[in-house]
Write a protein that holds these residues in place. Structure first.
Motif, PDB file in Angstrom:
ATOM      1  N   ALA A 143       0.836  -1.210   0.000  1.00 25.13           N
ATOM      2  CA  ALA A 143       0.000   0.000   0.000  1.00 25.13           C
ATOM      3  C   ALA A 143       0.868   1.256   0.000  1.00 25.13           C
ATOM      4  O   ALA A 143       0.594   2.206  -0.728  1.00 25.13           O
ATOM      5  N   ALA A 144       1.937   1.261   0.793  1.00 20.76           N
ATOM      6  CA  ALA A 144       2.843   2.413   0.825  1.00 20.76           C
ATOM      7  C   ALA A 144       3.521   2.587  -0.534  1.00 20.76           C
ATOM      8  O   ALA A 144       3.690   3.715  -1.010  1.00 20.76           O
ATOM      9  N   HIS A 145       3.886   1.492  -1.165  1.00 20.37           N
ATOM     10  CA  HIS A 145       4.509   1.556  -2.490  1.00 20.37           C
ATOM     11  C   HIS A 145       3.515   2.108  -3.509  1.00 20.37           C
ATOM     12  O   HIS A 145       3.878   2.940  -4.356  1.00 20.37           O
ATOM     13  N   ALA A 146       2.268   1.680  -3.430  1.00 20.69           N
ATOM     14  CA  ALA A 146       1.242   2.170  -4.355  1.00 20.69           C
ATOM     15  C   ALA A 146       1.028   3.679  -4.177  1.00 20.69           C
ATOM     16  O   ALA A 146       0.832   4.397  -5.165  1.00 20.69           O
ATOM     17  N   VAL A 147       1.089   4.155  -2.955  1.00 21.11           N
ATOM     18  CA  VAL A 147       0.963   5.600  -2.705  1.00 21.11           C
ATOM     19  C   VAL A 147       2.116   6.335  -3.377  1.00 21.11           C
ATOM     20  O   VAL A 147       1.916   7.362  -4.043  1.00 21.11           O
ATOM     21  N   GLU A 148       3.329   5.820  -3.236  1.00 17.28           N
ATOM     22  CA  GLU A 148       4.497   6.443  -3.876  1.00 17.28           C
ATOM     23  C   GLU A 148       4.341   6.449  -5.399  1.00 17.28           C
ATOM     24  O   GLU A 148       4.671   7.435  -6.064  1.00 17.28           O
ATOM     25  N   LEU A 149       3.834   5.357  -5.959  1.00 12.99           N
ATOM     26  CA  LEU A 149       3.598   5.295  -7.402  1.00 12.99           C
ATOM     27  C   LEU A 149       2.551   6.317  -7.827  1.00 12.99           C
ATOM     28  O   LEU A 149       2.683   6.959  -8.877  1.00 12.99           O
ATOM     29  N   ALA A 150       1.518   6.487  -7.015  1.00 14.57           N
ATOM     30  CA  ALA A 150       0.468   7.456  -7.342  1.00 14.57           C
ATOM     31  C   ALA A 150       1.032   8.875  -7.369  1.00 14.57           C
ATOM     32  O   ALA A 150       0.725   9.649  -8.289  1.00 14.57           O
ATOM     33  N   TYR A 151       1.866   9.215  -6.395  1.00 10.74           N
ATOM     34  CA  TYR A 151       2.489  10.548  -6.399  1.00 10.74           C
ATOM     35  C   TYR A 151       3.413  10.717  -7.601  1.00 10.74           C
ATOM     36  O   TYR A 151       3.456  11.787  -8.211  1.00 10.74           O
ATOM     37  N   ALA A 152       4.143   9.672  -7.955  1.00 11.17           N
ATOM     38  CA  ALA A 152       5.039   9.741  -9.114  1.00 11.17           C
ATOM     39  C   ALA A 152       4.234   9.952 -10.397  1.00 11.17           C
ATOM     40  O   ALA A 152       4.613  10.762 -11.252  1.00 11.17           O
TER      41      ALA A 152
END
Length: 119
Positions: free
Chosen positions: A93-102
């Motif tokens: 989930a934390a990785h997906a958040v980082e991908l969303a910001y990217a």
């Protein structure tokens, strides 16, 4: 110089909708299969838009702010795509958040690079 020449259009509406599902106002953190699907969608969108932003940015003169911003967005997104996902609870989930910001950053840079330069 029109950097938009030769840069294919991106489906920003779909990309931004995917970002909103992850980090938008009132977004509920997905879990399980929904999280896997959303993460895959984010990765796919990033992989599609990276070459567009990179190509548009490289058409601009060196040290030009729009060029630098585009290349920073590309670098950051590539770094996030290749990052190791924490296997602990909440890691995906934390990785997906980082991908969303990217992806959001890439969409912003794409729009900036495609807009006509002021005369």
């Amino acid at each position: 110089m029109n950097v938009a020449d030769g840069i294919p259009p991106a489906d920003l509406a779909t990309m931004r909708d995917t970002v909103r599902r992850m980090i938008g106002p009132g977004a509920q953190p997905p879990t399980g299969e929904d999280l896997d699907l959303l993460t895959s969608a984010l990765r796919g969108h990033i992989e599609l838009i990276i070459p567009m932003v990179d190509q548009a940015a490289r058409k601009l003169p060196q040290y030009y702010p729009l060029r630098d911003g585009g290349l920073v967005a590309v670098w950051s997104a590539r770094k996030k795509l290749s990052a190791t996902v924490d296997p602990g609870p909440g890691g995906l989930a934390a990785h997906a958040v980082e991908l969303a910001y990217a992806l959001d950053f890439l969409c912003d840079r794409y729009e900036s690079l495609r807009s006509p330069a002021p005369a």
